[in-house]
Write a protein that holds these residues in place. Structure first.
Motif, PDB file in Angstrom:
ATOM      1  N   GLU A  29       4.167   4.250   2.593  1.00  0.00           N
ATOM      2  CA  GLU A  29       4.925   4.820   3.713  1.00  0.00           C
ATOM      3  C   GLU A  29       6.008   3.849   4.167  1.00  0.00           C
ATOM      4  N   GLY A  30       6.612   3.196   3.191  1.00  0.00           N
ATOM      5  CA  GLY A  30       7.572   2.161   3.553  1.00  0.00           C
ATOM      6  C   GLY A  30       8.518   1.802   2.437  1.00  0.00           C
ATOM      7  N   PHE A  31       8.599   0.500   2.126  1.00  0.00           N
ATOM      8  CA  PHE A  31       9.655  -0.053   1.300  1.00  0.00           C
ATOM      9  C   PHE A  31       9.105  -0.605  -0.002  1.00  0.00           C
ATOM     10  N   VAL A  32       9.936  -0.504  -1.047  1.00  0.00           N
ATOM     11  CA  VAL A  32       9.576  -1.036  -2.359  1.00  0.00           C
ATOM     12  C   VAL A  32      10.524  -2.175  -2.725  1.00  0.00           C
ATOM     13  N   GLU A  33      11.800  -1.837  -2.873  1.00  0.00           N
ATOM     14  CA  GLU A  33      12.795  -2.860  -3.180  1.00  0.00           C
ATOM     15  C   GLU A  33      14.138  -2.416  -2.612  1.00  0.00           C
TER      16      GLU A  33
END
Length: 626
Positions: free
Chosen positions: A325-329
């Motif tokens: 539910e957020g950020f990868v890269e």
């Protein structure tokens, strides 16, 4: 545009305004929504549908269709049985109550107030003698069952998160009615935290940031500095290995997900869960402003750059991955699988509002407005009765609004955000007034020691003309600062009918410094053409694509407006020309964007309004050819 991972085709440079001098504390203050009467054609209908529909849906869902209120009845000893639902369901009740309290600050409603008082009584009865309150632990894991499932043994169980929302609801209801019961429940729970955790006591890293915001509000409500100090202590606990618990042990990425890999002052980029991150940054800003801990300032500037320059959707939404539910890269911004949780968009408003108050820079209000008008508003239907949890920028026709969710954080968050939108229109510093948002409204405030009435007349965001009438009780010296939005390339300002010559902006604001007299009129005209927007080439999902924006609104294509058109093969080009028309039916009052491609008419609608009619495909980013 000042700051984005996308930019108009006309202007490919990313322009950053220089940092205005940050001052200790929020020397710039919001003009509270209770002092702002909104009467425009854009936000006022949403406030009406919130009061008439959204709040009542939240009440019915928690009282009748789910077990959220029943859990409090069981914890109060009025019913038998164990906890039912998710372990953090208490927070939805508190968020809805905060929204009810804000609604009551607009207009006292005996029915809503009666629900508030009844629920407050249940919550007070459910509170334990030592101040602890959480129906999940009270019913299923009571105090005498310490172990790996007992209270305060797992940072992932949202105990303080729920408590933070309780405190915020209590503060809001006390402001609305003067009634103290819910506030006192929150104070007792906060005092339980103080007795259990802190220097020389137990460590604690809350798995979902939020209590920091609530504790600062409680400090302002009570003038008890212990709550501010504890909020600061909670932030300082992060990044030192104090996390523990079964949920923690089961997730190898837990430290990243809850932003506790490093101390908060050392944060350099955005990682992990998007809602947690925005609440963390909002709490850091509140503590920075209130305690004066300047070590947080460089970290907030670094992470803001990382979020807005490399990780924010054109809608102002954040969080690209469903996995966390957020950020990868960086630059990972897929369209169809975009998560862009509604709660995270609300978090962007909260955080960027604080950054604006700390710095006096318009670029933060730009992001705040973008998130509000696009990603946040998309989270609730036009009628106020259905919701998005996830907000993709492309759909094959299978993604739809829901009447409720098992995890209902987004509907309950919408219910507390909408009635407070007036908070973000004006901000004030001594004899300076910042006009951050444009919406038809009236307010009364002090400029120095002089009462001043401000009337704003506009059909923004559909039209770019804003007329402000200034009515001081007596002539008064002061500055009125008009935010010139980052999307706006050409504009003009008139004072009492006379055009003012162009001048350099002050941190993104056009400043008028003069002696104001009753009946003075400022007219701001913002040119609002249809603009074609390109993504940064490092955003792989949007290579060879373009989006359409007009003013602060992002537009999308819906299949229902474009029958017989294959949206997946549609291509716009550099020679495509656009016109603006009036919507009808459910889109009445909106401005639509129209064009013709290969001889076929094409219609774009505001992104926030999609999926309110017939089901079908939707896309924001469309294939493009030179």
């Amino acid at each position: 545009m000042r700051t984005t991972v996308w930019r108009t085709v006309v202007s490919l440079a990313v322009l950053l305004t220089p940092l205005a001098g940050w001052s200790q504390g929020y020397s710039i203050q919001q003009v509270p929504f209770t002092s702002v009467s909104i009467r425009d054609h854009f936000w006022a209908p949403r406030l009406k549908s919130h009061a008439q529909t959204t709040l009542r849906i939240c009440i019915a869902q928690m009282r009748d269709s789910t077990q959220r209120i029943a859990n409090f009845e069981r914890a109060a000893g009025l019913k038998s049985g164990g906890h039912q639902g998710i372990f953090f369901d208490d927070s939805d009740v508190y968020k809805a109550m905060e929204g009810m309290a804000y609604s009551l600050q607009h207009s006292r409603d005996p029915e809503i107030e009666a629900v508030m008082d009844h629920w407050t009584g249940l919550i007070a009865k459910a509170q334990q003698p030592d101040g602890y309150i959480n129906t999940y632990f009270t019913l299923d894991h009571p105090q005498d069952e310490w172990g790996d499932k007992g209270r305060w043994t797992d940072v992932g169980r949202h105990e303080m998160y729920c408590g933070g929302h309780l405190i915020e609801a209590g503060v809001a209801y006390h402001k609305a009615t003067g009634k103290r019961t819910l506030l006192d429940v929150g104070i007792r729970f906060a005092n339980h935290w103080l007795a259990t955790f802190g220097p020389g006591k137990r460590h604690w890293v809350e798995g979902h940031q939020e209590p920091e915001l609530a504790l600062v509000k409680l400090y302002h409500a009570t003038n008890d500095k212990r709550y501010l100090d504890f909020a600061h202590w909670l932030l300082e606990e992060r990044g030192h290995g104090h996390e523990k618990g079964p949920m923690w042990d089961a997730n190898p990425n837990a430290r990243r997900d809850i932003q506790t890999e490093v101390p908060v002052k050392d944060l350099a980029d955005i990682k992990g869960h998007a809602v947690r991150a925005t609440y963390l940054f909002t709490g850091m800003a509140d503590v920075l402003a209130t305690s004066g801990d300047k070590t947080y300032q460089p970290a907030l500037l670094r992470v803001w750059d990382d979020v807005v320059l490399r990780n924010m959707y054109i809608t102002g939404g954040i969080g690209s991955s469903a996995t966390n539910e957020g950020f990868v890269e960086d630059y990972d911004l897929p369209n169809k699988t975009a998560y862009s949780e509604t709660c995270a968009s609300i978090g962007m408003v909260l955080w960027n509002s604080r950054m604006n108050l700390l710095s006096g820079e318009a670029k933060y209000a730009d992001v705040m407005e973008r998130a509000m008008n696009n990603a946040v508003l998309a989270g609730v239907s036009l009628a106020g009765d259905r919701f998005f949890y996830v907000n993709p920028l492309e759909s094959d026709g299978a993604h739809h609004r829901q009447s409720w969710f098992g995890c209902a954080c987004c509907p309950s968050n919408i219910s507390r955000f909408l009635p407070s939108v007036g908070n973000y229109v004006y901000a004030q510093k001594k004899d300076e007034l910042l006009v951050n948002l444009y919406m038809a409204s009236e307010t009364r405030l002090q400029m120095g020691a002089t009462p001043v009435g401000i009337t704003q007349e506009t059909d923004y965001p559909w039209e770019g003309r804003i007329r402000l009438t200034v009515n001081p009780e007596t002539a008064v010296n002061g500055k009125i600062k008009l935010r010139i939005p980052g999307w706006c390339k050409t504009y003009s300002v008139h004072l009492n009918g006379r055009k003012i010559n162009p001048k350099k902006l002050d941190a993104g604001y056009w400043t008028l410094d003069r002696t104001w007299k009753k009946g003075d009129v400022i007219t701001l005209d913002l040119d609002m053409p249809v603009e074609v927007v390109a993504a940064d080439p490092r955003v792989r999902a949007n290579v060879g694509k373009r989006a359409i924006q007009r003013g602060p609104l992002v537009y999308c294509l819906e299949q229902t407006d474009n029958p017989g058109i294959d949206l997946n093969t549609l291509k716009i080009s550099a020679t495509t020309r656009y016109s603006v028309s009036n919507g009808n039916g459910m889109l009445r009052g909106m401005k639509l964007v129209q064009t013709t491609v290969a001889g076929k008419p094409i219609t774009y609608v505001p992104y926030y309004a999609w999926d309110n009619r017939e089901a079908g495909k939707m896309m924001v980013w469309v294939d493009y050819t030179d």
